[in-house]
Write a protein that holds these residues in place. Structure first.
Motif, mmCIF file in Angstrom:
data_model
loop_
_atom_site.group_PDB
_atom_site.id
_atom_site.type_symbol
_atom_site.label_atom_id
_atom_site.label_comp_id
_atom_site.label_asym_id
_atom_site.label_seq_id
_atom_site.Cartn_x
_atom_site.Cartn_y
_atom_site.Cartn_z
ATOM 1 N N GLU A 113 -9.011 -3.184 1.147
ATOM 2 C CA GLU A 113 -8.525 -2.350 2.254
ATOM 3 C C GLU A 113 -8.933 -2.931 3.600
ATOM 4 O O GLU A 113 -8.127 -2.967 4.541
ATOM 5 C CB GLU A 113 -9.026 -0.923 2.103
ATOM 6 C CG GLU A 113 -8.090 -0.103 1.233
ATOM 7 C CD GLU A 113 -8.741 1.124 0.623
ATOM 8 O OE1 GLU A 113 -9.687 1.657 1.236
ATOM 9 O OE2 GLU A 113 -8.311 1.529 -0.461
ATOM 10 N N ARG A 130 -2.846 4.795 -4.885
ATOM 11 C CA ARG A 130 -3.451 4.110 -3.735
ATOM 12 C C ARG A 130 -4.840 3.575 -4.069
ATOM 13 O O ARG A 130 -5.198 2.475 -3.684
ATOM 14 C CB ARG A 130 -3.554 5.080 -2.557
ATOM 15 C CG ARG A 130 -2.777 4.625 -1.454
ATOM 16 C CD ARG A 130 -2.890 5.124 -0.089
ATOM 17 N NE ARG A 130 -1.696 4.628 0.564
ATOM 18 C CZ ARG A 130 -0.618 5.349 0.788
ATOM 19 N NH1 ARG A 130 -0.575 6.600 0.443
ATOM 20 N NH2 ARG A 130 0.425 4.800 1.354
ATOM 21 N N ASP A 175 0.876 -1.177 0.000
ATOM 22 C CA ASP A 175 0.000 0.000 0.000
ATOM 23 C C ASP A 175 0.907 1.219 0.000
ATOM 24 O O ASP A 175 1.026 1.924 0.984
ATOM 25 C CB ASP A 175 -0.893 -0.035 1.252
ATOM 26 C CG ASP A 175 -1.942 1.065 1.224
ATOM 27 O OD1 ASP A 175 -2.238 1.578 0.130
ATOM 28 O OD2 ASP A 175 -2.455 1.409 2.302
#
Ligand code: GLU
Length: 338
Positions: A200, A143, A101
């Motif tokens: 996520e 991202r 990430d």
């Protein structure tokens, strides 16, 4: 304007082959060879080339990709391009997506046609991947995009991309979602951003510390299949070394009636994920009754795999197990995928 620095990490695969004296293709080319063969890379970016291995991707291990993720994390470049074999690219790219990430582009690419054939696609794919890594939109949205795969001038999300043919240059596709961007005249044309919530949330639940390999069996339900393999794993010594199981289940999440008792028994012993053998699309949760259908299997404790292809579900389960997650947390991770 300063050109971005792109770090090319080469692992092997068709893109890195050359003919041996018999004419058979063998792994041989390193990152320097691959980048030197595409002089136009220098117009797009400053290139740092590093050979990581010369291994066919059919022989890579989860550990190799964890080590690769470490190298990518340590890279000071503005973006990273990984070249590798295409056979497991749909799995390795998703594993990198779960592990990284970084807020900078990480691209995985390869080749379907080797350098000895007419019109090999490796050089074009490498140039496309570097263009994508260097692209301002990709860098600004790195991202939100996560790790992406670039093949044949298309950019795919790692969670969605599949290898759909053994030899054609258009083998890679994201049948559920389509590409995130395409390359045209060397331009990156953005088309969509992926929905990242599930990845996520998986990353948050998994944390950053991963232990040793956690072998996961992949069992494919098929017409008239017996429960012999399920029983062998459930009852075998040390579960034959497996720590989890993914079942490529039929339709919306169904197993042959004759295997259900063994599937239930297996799920009481090891985290057992049901995933669509149809290749994707959310599984059903509440439609069909009867012991071999989704309502009963969910009640029996099988983990519901959502929309992930069984190959991706296996990568996710291995990663959850390495992170030390308990069964209920693993179910929560998968639940977010639909
Ligand atoms: N099986 C080899 C590999 O995955 C070659 C296939 C390819 O790269 O397309 O590395």
């Amino acid at each position: 304007m300063m050109k971005p620095l792109i770090h090319v990490l080469a692992l092997g695969g068709t893109i890195a082959t050359r003919p041996d004296p018999t004419g058979a293709m063998q792994m041989g080319l390193g990152a320097d060879d691959l980048t030197a063969a595409v002089p136009k890379l220098g117009n797009v970016a400053d290139i740092r080339a590093e050979t990581v291995s010369r291994v066919g991707s059919h022989s890579l291990a989860f550990d190799d990709i964890h080590a690769l993720a470490g190298k990518i994390r340590a890279s000071v470049a503005d973006g990273v391009v990984v070249t590798q074999g295409t056979d497991t690219l749909e799995e390795t790219s998703f594993l990198l997506d779960l592990l990284l990430d970084l807020g900078k582009p990480v691209i995985v690419t390869g080749a379907m046609r080797n350098p000895a054939l007419a019109s090999p696609d490796g050089p074009g794919n490498l140039l496309g991947a570097v263009r994508v890594a260097a692209n301002p939109w990709m860098r600004a949205h790195a991202r939100e995009l996560g790790v992406v795969v670039v093949m044949l001038d298309a950019v795919f999300a790692a969670a969605d991309v599949l290898k759909t043919h053994p030899t054609r240059i258009d083998a890679f596709a994201a049948p559920q979602t389509g590409p995130l961007a395409v390359l045209v005249e060397g331009r990156v044309v953005p088309m969509s951003l992926p929905v990242r919530d599930a990845v996520e949330s998986a990353r948050n639940l998994m944390g950053h510390h991963f232990g040793p390999a956690q072998p996961v069996a992949l069992l494919w339900s098929s017409l008239d299949e017996s429960d012999a393999l399920m029983r062998a794993i459930a009852e075998g010594q040390g579960h034959l070394g497996y720590r989890g199981v993914v079942m490529g289940a039929m339709g919306g999440g169904h197993l042959p009636e004759r295997t259900v008792a063994s599937a239930r028994a297996l799920a009481t012993r090891l985290p057992t994920v049901v995933s669509p053998r149809a290749g994707g699309g959310p599984l059903l949760r509440n439609t069909y009754g009867g012991g071999s259908s989704e309502i009963a299997l969910r009640k029996a404790g099988l983990i519901w795999g959502g929309r992930l292809h069984p190959l991706k579900a296996r990568v996710l389960l291995e990663t959850c197990l390495r992170a030390g997650l308990a069964r209920d947390t693993i179910a929560q991770v998968f639940d977010a995928f639909g």
